[in-house]
Design a protein around this motif. Structure first.
Motif, PDB file in Angstrom:
ATOM      1  N   ALA A 125      13.272   2.220  -5.941  1.00  0.00           N
ATOM      2  CA  ALA A 125      11.794   2.228  -5.859  1.00  0.00           C
ATOM      3  C   ALA A 125      11.269   1.964  -4.618  1.00  0.00           C
ATOM      4  CB  ALA A 125      11.499   1.290  -6.880  1.00  0.00           C
ATOM      5  N   VAL A 126       9.881   2.476  -4.241  1.00  0.00           N
ATOM      6  CA  VAL A 126       9.374   2.140  -2.974  1.00  0.00           C
ATOM      7  C   VAL A 126       9.321   0.718  -3.109  1.00  0.00           C
ATOM      8  CG1 VAL A 126       7.006   2.391  -1.742  1.00  0.00           C
ATOM      9  CG2 VAL A 126       7.827   4.383  -2.994  1.00  0.00           C
ATOM     10  N   SER A 127       9.522   0.136  -1.705  1.00  0.00           N
ATOM     11  CA  SER A 127       9.346  -1.313  -1.572  1.00  0.00           C
ATOM     12  C   SER A 127       8.634  -1.836  -0.469  1.00  0.00           C
ATOM     13  CB  SER A 127      10.640  -2.111  -1.564  1.00  0.00           C
ATOM     14  OG  SER A 127      11.250  -1.429  -0.503  1.00  0.00           O
ATOM     15  N   SER A 128       7.998  -0.713   0.396  1.00  0.00           N
ATOM     16  CA  SER A 128       7.309  -1.151   1.599  1.00  0.00           C
ATOM     17  C   SER A 128       5.916  -0.485   1.496  1.00  0.00           C
ATOM     18  CB  SER A 128       8.204  -0.948   2.798  1.00  0.00           C
ATOM     19  OG  SER A 128       8.125   0.663   2.923  1.00  0.00           O
ATOM     20  N   ASN A 129       4.963  -0.755   2.612  1.00  0.00           N
ATOM     21  CA  ASN A 129       3.887  -0.055   2.611  1.00  0.00           C
ATOM     22  C   ASN A 129       4.168   1.410   3.156  1.00  0.00           C
ATOM     23  OD1 ASN A 129       2.177  -2.022   2.005  1.00  0.00           O
ATOM     24  ND2 ASN A 129       2.022  -2.775   4.233  1.00  0.00           N
ATOM     25  N   VAL A 130       3.617   2.539   2.703  1.00  0.00           N
ATOM     26  CA  VAL A 130       3.838   3.805   3.438  1.00  0.00           C
ATOM     27  C   VAL A 130       2.956   3.859   4.573  1.00  0.00           C
ATOM     28  CG1 VAL A 130       3.500   6.276   3.028  1.00  0.00           C
ATOM     29  CG2 VAL A 130       4.198   4.797   1.036  1.00  0.00           C
ATOM     30  N   VAL A 131       3.407   4.137   5.822  1.00  0.00           N
ATOM     31  CA  VAL A 131       2.966   4.150   7.013  1.00  0.00           C
ATOM     32  C   VAL A 131       2.845   5.682   7.554  1.00  0.00           C
ATOM     33  CG1 VAL A 131       2.944   3.571   9.388  1.00  0.00           C
ATOM     34  CG2 VAL A 131       3.764   1.784   7.596  1.00  0.00           C
ATOM     35  N   TYR A 132       1.546   6.022   7.737  1.00  0.00           N
ATOM     36  CA  TYR A 132       1.127   7.431   8.368  1.00  0.00           C
ATOM     37  C   TYR A 132       0.883   7.463   9.573  1.00  0.00           C
ATOM     38  CZ  TYR A 132      -1.016  12.051   8.592  1.00  0.00           C
ATOM     39  OH  TYR A 132      -1.365  13.269   8.978  1.00  0.00           O
TER      40      TYR A 132
ATOM     41  N   VAL B  79       3.639  14.874  -2.371  1.00  0.00           N
ATOM     42  CA  VAL B  79       2.221  15.337  -1.815  1.00  0.00           C
ATOM     43  C   VAL B  79       1.524  16.239  -2.907  1.00  0.00           C
ATOM     44  CG1 VAL B  79       1.751  16.872  -0.068  1.00  0.00           C
ATOM     45  CG2 VAL B  79       3.838  15.281   0.408  1.00  0.00           C
ATOM     46  N   LEU B  80       0.331  15.816  -2.921  1.00  0.00           N
ATOM     47  CA  LEU B  80      -0.609  16.539  -3.798  1.00  0.00           C
ATOM     48  C   LEU B  80      -1.670  17.196  -3.100  1.00  0.00           C
ATOM     49  CD1 LEU B  80      -1.166  13.477  -6.307  1.00  0.00           C
ATOM     50  CD2 LEU B  80       0.271  15.524  -6.651  1.00  0.00           C
ATOM     51  N   ARG B  81      -2.100  18.375  -3.472  1.00  0.00           N
ATOM     52  CA  ARG B  81      -3.239  19.062  -2.912  1.00  0.00           C
ATOM     53  C   ARG B  81      -4.087  18.840  -4.140  1.00  0.00           C
ATOM     54  NH1 ARG B  81      -3.893  22.707   0.843  1.00  0.00           N
ATOM     55  NH2 ARG B  81      -1.436  23.374   0.849  1.00  0.00           N
ATOM     56  N   CYS B  82      -5.371  18.317  -3.762  1.00  0.00           N
ATOM     57  CA  CYS B  82      -6.393  18.184  -4.471  1.00  0.00           C
ATOM     58  C   CYS B  82      -7.694  18.870  -4.311  1.00  0.00           C
ATOM     59  CB  CYS B  82      -6.712  16.639  -4.992  1.00  0.00           C
ATOM     60  SG  CYS B  82      -5.162  15.789  -5.452  1.00  0.00           S
ATOM     61  N   VAL B  83      -8.201  19.885  -5.011  1.00  0.00           N
ATOM     62  CA  VAL B  83      -9.236  20.639  -4.677  1.00  0.00           C
ATOM     63  C   VAL B  83     -10.101  20.579  -5.941  1.00  0.00           C
ATOM     64  CG1 VAL B  83     -10.337  22.851  -3.996  1.00  0.00           C
ATOM     65  CG2 VAL B  83      -7.996  22.048  -3.019  1.00  0.00           C
ATOM     66  N   ALA B  84      -9.964  21.422  -6.862  1.00  0.00           N
ATOM     67  CA  ALA B  84     -10.744  21.184  -8.308  1.00  0.00           C
ATOM     68  C   ALA B  84      -9.845  20.437  -9.259  1.00  0.00           C
ATOM     69  CB  ALA B  84     -11.031  22.456  -8.837  1.00  0.00           C
ATOM     70  N   ALA B  85      -8.526  20.671  -8.928  1.00  0.00           N
ATOM     71  CA  ALA B  85      -7.461  19.819  -9.637  1.00  0.00           C
ATOM     72  C   ALA B  85      -6.349  19.624  -8.465  1.00  0.00           C
ATOM     73  CB  ALA B  85      -7.056  20.623 -10.867  1.00  0.00           C
TER      74      ALA B  85
ATOM     75  N   LEU C  60       0.939  -1.049   0.010  1.00  0.00           N
ATOM     76  CA  LEU C  60      -0.130  -0.053  -0.133  1.00  0.00           C
ATOM     77  C   LEU C  60       1.107   1.254   0.132  1.00  0.00           C
ATOM     78  CD1 LEU C  60      -2.672  -1.261   2.610  1.00  0.00           C
ATOM     79  CD2 LEU C  60      -2.965  -1.308   0.182  1.00  0.00           C
ATOM     80  N   THR C  61       0.842   2.046  -1.021  1.00  0.00           N
ATOM     81  CA  THR C  61       1.860   3.240  -1.316  1.00  0.00           C
ATOM     82  C   THR C  61       1.113   4.542  -1.073  1.00  0.00           C
ATOM     83  OG1 THR C  61       1.710   2.707  -3.476  1.00  0.00           O
ATOM     84  CG2 THR C  61       3.517   1.691  -2.527  1.00  0.00           C
ATOM     85  N   GLY C  62      -0.114   4.786  -1.066  1.00  0.00           N
ATOM     86  CA  GLY C  62      -0.803   5.863  -0.960  1.00  0.00           C
ATOM     87  C   GLY C  62      -1.438   6.135   0.305  1.00  0.00           C
ATOM     88  N   VAL C  63      -1.245   7.351   0.732  1.00  0.00           N
ATOM     89  CA  VAL C  63      -1.854   7.792   2.117  1.00  0.00           C
ATOM     90  C   VAL C  63      -2.645   9.174   1.846  1.00  0.00           C
ATOM     91  CG1 VAL C  63      -0.629   6.526   3.720  1.00  0.00           C
ATOM     92  CG2 VAL C  63      -0.013   8.768   2.922  1.00  0.00           C
ATOM     93  N   ARG C  64      -3.710   9.333   2.659  1.00  0.00           N
ATOM     94  CA  ARG C  64      -4.484  10.641   2.790  1.00  0.00           C
ATOM     95  C   ARG C  64      -4.112  11.381   4.239  1.00  0.00           C
ATOM     96  NH1 ARG C  64      -9.098  11.717   5.631  1.00  0.00           N
ATOM     97  NH2 ARG C  64     -10.174  13.538   5.049  1.00  0.00           N
ATOM     98  N   LEU C  65      -3.263  12.551   3.982  1.00  0.00           N
ATOM     99  CA  LEU C  65      -2.739  13.124   4.918  1.00  0.00           C
ATOM    100  C   LEU C  65      -3.703  14.102   5.660  1.00  0.00           C
ATOM    101  CD1 LEU C  65       0.548  14.219   3.087  1.00  0.00           C
ATOM    102  CD2 LEU C  65       0.314  12.102   4.784  1.00  0.00           C
ATOM    103  N   ALA C  66      -4.580  14.527   4.889  1.00  0.00           N
ATOM    104  CA  ALA C  66      -5.569  15.581   5.363  1.00  0.00           C
ATOM    105  C   ALA C  66      -6.710  15.543   4.069  1.00  0.00           C
ATOM    106  CB  ALA C  66      -5.108  16.699   5.752  1.00  0.00           C
ATOM    107  N   PRO C  67      -7.866  16.121   4.437  1.00  0.00           N
ATOM    108  CA  PRO C  67      -8.828  16.467   3.320  1.00  0.00           C
ATOM    109  C   PRO C  67      -8.182  17.328   2.173  1.00  0.00           C
ATOM    110  CG  PRO C  67      -9.843  16.716   5.490  1.00  0.00           C
ATOM    111  CD  PRO C  67      -8.361  16.566   5.778  1.00  0.00           C
ATOM    112  N   GLY C  68      -8.208  16.517   0.943  1.00  0.00           N
ATOM    113  CA  GLY C  68      -7.364  17.067  -0.096  1.00  0.00           C
ATOM    114  C   GLY C  68      -6.068  17.195  -0.333  1.00  0.00           C
TER     115      GLY C  68
ATOM    116  N   LEU D 144      -2.887  14.290  -0.180  1.00  0.00           N
ATOM    117  CA  LEU D 144      -2.482  12.974  -0.581  1.00  0.00           C
ATOM    118  C   LEU D 144      -1.025  12.861  -0.629  1.00  0.00           C
ATOM    119  CD1 LEU D 144      -5.053  12.251  -3.531  1.00  0.00           C
ATOM    120  CD2 LEU D 144      -5.327  11.471  -1.030  1.00  0.00           C
ATOM    121  N   LEU D 145      -0.231  11.841  -0.241  1.00  0.00           N
ATOM    122  CA  LEU D 145       0.909  11.520  -0.285  1.00  0.00           C
ATOM    123  C   LEU D 145       0.727  10.115  -1.381  1.00  0.00           C
ATOM    124  CD1 LEU D 145       4.104  11.896   1.152  1.00  0.00           C
ATOM    125  CD2 LEU D 145       3.552   9.537   1.228  1.00  0.00           C
ATOM    126  N   VAL D 146       1.649  10.270  -2.463  1.00  0.00           N
ATOM    127  CA  VAL D 146       1.569   9.100  -3.300  1.00  0.00           C
ATOM    128  C   VAL D 146       3.040   8.888  -4.076  1.00  0.00           C
ATOM    129  CG1 VAL D 146      -0.786   9.133  -3.971  1.00  0.00           C
ATOM    130  CG2 VAL D 146       0.784  10.412  -5.449  1.00  0.00           C
TER     131      VAL D 146
END
Length: 80
Positions: free
Chosen positions: A51-58, A33-39, A11-19, A21-23
């Motif tokens: 390359a990422v080789s483990s789960n991402v833990v938040y 880190v992405l901020r996603c509102v309208a885009a 599992l490599t993506g996490v929601r840090l807060a509303p809108g 994301l860390l992927v």
């Protein structure tokens, strides 16, 4: 968007807060880190040695991830 790489249980993506994301990047060698509102827009990126080789833990204060070189990354919330 998916939380998995095809053929992997990692599992490599996490929601840090509303809108917010860390992927991993498409080639799995950067964390983004992405901020996603309208885009979505990139707020921050970290280069990994391999390359990422483990789960991402938040944990609300840190993100922890390992890469294929064996290195473990601990990113404090203040970094994003």
């Amino acid at each position: 968007m998916s939380n998995h790489v095809i053929g992997s249980r990692t599992l490599t993506g996490v929601r840090l807060a509303p809108g917010l994301l860390l992927v991993p990047s498409q080639d799995q060698t950067r964390l983004v880190v992405l901020r996603c509102v309208a885009a979505c827009s990139v707020l921050h990126e970290w280069a990994l040695e391999a390359a990422v080789s483990s789960n991402v833990v938040y944990t609300r204060t840190h993100v922890v991830v390992g890469d294929a070189s064996g290195r473990m990354y601990v990113l404090a919330r203040e970094a994003w």
